[in-house]
Write a protein that holds these residues in place. Structure first.
Motif, short mmCIF file in Angstrom:
data_model
loop_
_atom_site.label_atom_id
_atom_site.label_comp_id
_atom_site.label_asym_id
_atom_site.label_seq_id
_atom_site.Cartn_x
_atom_site.Cartn_y
_atom_site.Cartn_z
N UNK A 93 55.78 22.84 -43.69
CA UNK A 93 55.73 21.41 -43.35
C UNK A 93 55.71 21.21 -41.84
N UNK A 94 55.31 20.01 -41.45
CA UNK A 94 55.26 19.66 -40.03
C UNK A 94 56.56 18.96 -39.63
N UNK A 95 57.08 19.32 -38.44
CA UNK A 95 58.31 18.73 -37.96
C UNK A 95 58.40 18.97 -36.45
N UNK A 96 59.21 18.20 -35.78
CA UNK A 96 59.51 18.44 -34.37
C UNK A 96 60.73 19.34 -34.26
N UNK A 97 60.65 20.33 -33.39
CA UNK A 97 61.81 21.20 -33.17
C UNK A 97 62.44 20.91 -31.82
N UNK A 98 63.78 20.90 -31.77
CA UNK A 98 64.47 20.74 -30.49
C UNK A 98 64.08 21.85 -29.53
N UNK A 107 57.02 19.45 -28.82
CA UNK A 107 57.96 19.96 -29.82
C UNK A 107 57.36 20.14 -31.20
N UNK A 108 56.07 19.88 -31.38
CA UNK A 108 55.45 19.88 -32.70
C UNK A 108 55.25 21.31 -33.21
N UNK A 109 55.73 21.55 -34.45
CA UNK A 109 55.57 22.87 -35.05
C UNK A 109 55.18 22.71 -36.52
N UNK A 110 54.66 23.80 -37.07
CA UNK A 110 54.52 23.94 -38.51
C UNK A 110 55.63 24.88 -38.96
N UNK A 111 56.57 24.36 -39.74
CA UNK A 111 57.73 25.15 -40.15
C UNK A 111 57.41 25.98 -41.39
N UNK A 117 55.59 32.83 -46.53
CA UNK A 117 54.87 32.32 -45.36
C UNK A 117 55.46 32.84 -44.05
N UNK A 118 56.76 33.10 -44.05
CA UNK A 118 57.46 33.49 -42.82
C UNK A 118 56.85 34.74 -42.17
N UNK A 119 56.34 35.65 -42.99
CA UNK A 119 55.97 36.96 -42.46
C UNK A 119 54.72 36.95 -41.59
N UNK A 120 53.96 35.86 -41.59
CA UNK A 120 52.83 35.78 -40.68
C UNK A 120 53.29 35.86 -39.23
N UNK A 121 54.54 35.49 -38.98
CA UNK A 121 55.06 35.48 -37.61
C UNK A 121 55.21 36.87 -37.03
N UNK A 413 53.61 27.85 -34.83
CA UNK A 413 54.27 28.19 -36.08
C UNK A 413 55.73 28.52 -35.80
N UNK A 414 56.59 28.04 -36.66
CA UNK A 414 58.02 28.23 -36.49
C UNK A 414 58.64 28.69 -37.79
N UNK A 415 59.48 29.70 -37.73
CA UNK A 415 60.18 30.15 -38.93
C UNK A 415 61.68 30.06 -38.75
N UNK A 416 62.34 29.42 -39.70
CA UNK A 416 63.80 29.38 -39.70
C UNK A 416 64.26 30.48 -40.65
N UNK A 417 64.71 31.58 -40.08
CA UNK A 417 64.89 32.81 -40.85
C UNK A 417 65.89 32.68 -42.00
N UNK A 418 67.01 31.97 -41.86
CA UNK A 418 67.92 31.88 -43.01
C UNK A 418 67.28 31.29 -44.27
N UNK A 419 66.27 30.44 -44.11
CA UNK A 419 65.57 29.92 -45.29
C UNK A 419 64.71 31.01 -45.93
N UNK A 420 64.19 31.93 -45.12
CA UNK A 420 63.38 33.03 -45.64
C UNK A 420 64.25 34.11 -46.26
N UNK A 421 65.35 34.44 -45.61
CA UNK A 421 66.20 35.53 -46.11
C UNK A 421 67.17 35.06 -47.20
#
Length: 515
Positions: A93-98, A107-111, A117-121, A413-421
């Motif tokens: 999803x699209x969101x602004x990151x601090x 601040x615009x990212x694709x989360x 999806x995370x592993x593309x990073x 592209x932004x990944x929040x790792x705790x959501x992936x792990x």
């Protein structure tokens, strides 16, 4: 594994084959883990549906400020992402990151909030990593001696390979000191912890760990006792202040929300205010890192660039990581209770007895499966570095578990790792600390989803990727911490609080070893 990398704990590698459906010609990016440490992402034909990326950025200035306040104060970090997943029915999803305005221009990212999806990073053929270590903003290079240090370099840049080789050299050249220095330094930590517990009724593990961590890194990697140098016992507080100036826009300190947001998240703290503290760290490494600086010269790295990179790698990356990881590890084990403590004590003491009463690499690697699993589980449930970023190099489609999403070249592209792990599509009881999750053949297959090191645990750092150069070193010393605890104690109890970095852990009781 590349010849220049250092592995303390080799692991078997599982393979996840790309899914193929010949009924469509749509090209999708899917995760693939190979046995030869090749790219983590490959192109494959698939029948997955294509969705427009949901979410929006809101009005300029207003949208980023709204998201920043929600992230830090009104929702909190985890709920900030979970609420948007529920709202949009999507883990991409699209969101602004601090931090947003005025620290970050865009601040615009694709989360990317799932394990697929995370592993593309991690695929540097698809994403660029230049100046993205801290996300949508980069701290001033005045905080690193005027140099863009290794963490901010993309592997395509000419200085990336020699600087990473320098870290591999450092670890390899001091390999024999890693276990004995740890036992000496952290043995003293637990003696001090017992004294503090006897005097006060509780003991602050975090404060003692800060001192021990720097002493250990200096002793193990450079053969130096900081207390016998000009820096004395000041290094942990100097580092903490300097890290604040680097990461202030991403932290909360417990101040009144609007005051804190104004002071920390709206403006950069002036580097000049921490220059004298940073220079003390620089001088410590200038005086302590002689053989490493000789190797830097051989690799074509100037002495100044090598020193500032060592400061960042040891003080920011490694010390900062241990400041988060070790209290979190003690917290997770402490909360798990006496049954786990008994199993760990039995396993560790038996393994050490079988190794002649000595803690050895063989004992840790081959005879302590539960200890290994506990460390991996702690790294899974609370990865020390929660966020990864990459800028798309090409137009592509990124795949989650359920859909494909079109991404344009240049998008962040932004990944929040705790959501992936903690992805429930991958892990049973994903939100729980399960100590034996990674024990046995089936458990080891899940290690490809433990990604704390900026890459899967089944992969190795090389000069061509951004995986942590000290990945295996960190895993080893985390195991050593568990070993040291349960050689000394049958069980322990703790109190847990919050901290700007990680958790605040106080030990309230220790039951000394009885067998």
């Amino acid at each position: 594994m590349a010849a220049t990398s250092l592995t303390f704990s080799p692991l078997s590698t599982a393979s996840l084959n790309p899914r193929t459906n010949r009924n469509t010609s749509r090209i999708i990016i899917t995760a693939s883990l190979s046995e030869k440490s090749q790219s983590l992402v490959t192109k494959s034909k698939t029948s997955v549906p294509i969705r427009k990326i949901p979410g929006d950025y809101g009005l300029p200035l207003i949208g980023p400020l709204r998201d920043r306040l929600n992230y830090f104060y009104f929702e909190g970090r985890d709920d900030f992402f979970k609420s948007r997943i529920r709202k949009h029915g999507s883990t991409v999803l699209r969101v602004n990151m601090p931090p947003g305005p005025s620290v970050a221009k865009d601040p615009r990212v694709i989360a990317l909030l799932d394990a697929a999806s995370f592993q593309v990073l991690f695929d540097t053929s698809l994403v660029e990593k230049r100046d993205l270590f801290t996300g949508t903003y980069m701290p001033s290079t005045d905080l690193t001696g005027g140099f863009r240090v290794l963490s901010y370099l993309d592997p395509s840049e000419p200085h990336h390979a020699p600087l990473k080789k320098l870290l591999f050299f450092l670890l390899a050249s001091r390999r024999s000191e890693i276990i004995p220095q740890f036992r000496s330094t952290y043995g003293s930590l637990f003696e001090n912890l017992e004294e503090e517990l006897a005097k006060k009724g509780k003991a602050d593990f975090g404060g003692l760990n800060d001192l021990a961590a720097f002493d250990y890194l200096a002793g193990a990697l450079f053969g130096v006792n900081p207390a016998e140098t000009k820096i004395g016992r000041d290094a942990p507080k100097l580092i903490s202040k300097w890290v604040l100036f680097n990461l202030g826009p991403l932290l909360t300190l417990g101040l009144p929300p609007y005051l804190e947001d104004l002071l920390l998240h709206s403006f950069r703290l002036p580097p000049a205010l921490v220059k004298s503290d940073y220079n003390r760290l620089v001088e410590f490494f200038r005086e302590s890192a002689g053989p490493v600086l000789d190797e830097a010269n051989r690799l074509g790295i100037s002495q100044d660039e090598a020193i500032h990179n060592l400061v960042f790698a040891i003080c920011f990356n490694t010390f900062g990581g241990l400041k988060i990881l070790f209290p979190n590890l003690i917290k997770s084990i402490g909360r798990a209770g006496g049954i786990l403590h008994g199993k760990l004590a039995q396993e560790i003491r038996s393994a050490v007895r079988d190794s002649g009463g000595v803690v050895t690499m063989r004992a840790i690697e081959e005879l302590m499966p539960l200890t290994k699993s506990v460390v991996y589980e702690a790294l899974r449930i609370e990865p020390p570095v929660a966020m990864q970023y990459g800028r798309a190099k090409h137009d592509m489609v990124i795949q989650s578990h359920d859909a494909g999403y079109e991404v344009k070249a240049g998008e962040m592209l932004f990944g929040y790792q705790p959501m992936a792990t903690k992805d429930p599509r991958v892990f049973d009881r994903a939100e729980e600390f399960v100590p034996d999750r990674f024990v046995g053949e089936e458990g080891e297959k899940l290690l490809k989803y433990v990604m704390w090191s900026n890459g899967p645990e089944t992969e190795s750092p090389t000069v061509d990727n951004k995986q942590c150069a000290g990945k295996d070193f960190v895993v080893l010393i985390a195991r050593l911490l568990v070993v040291e605890v349960f050689l000394r104690y049958d069980s322990f109890e703790i109190e847990v609080g919050s901290s700007p970095l990680g958790s605040s852990v106080k030990v309230t009781s220790l039951q000394k070893a009885t067998f």
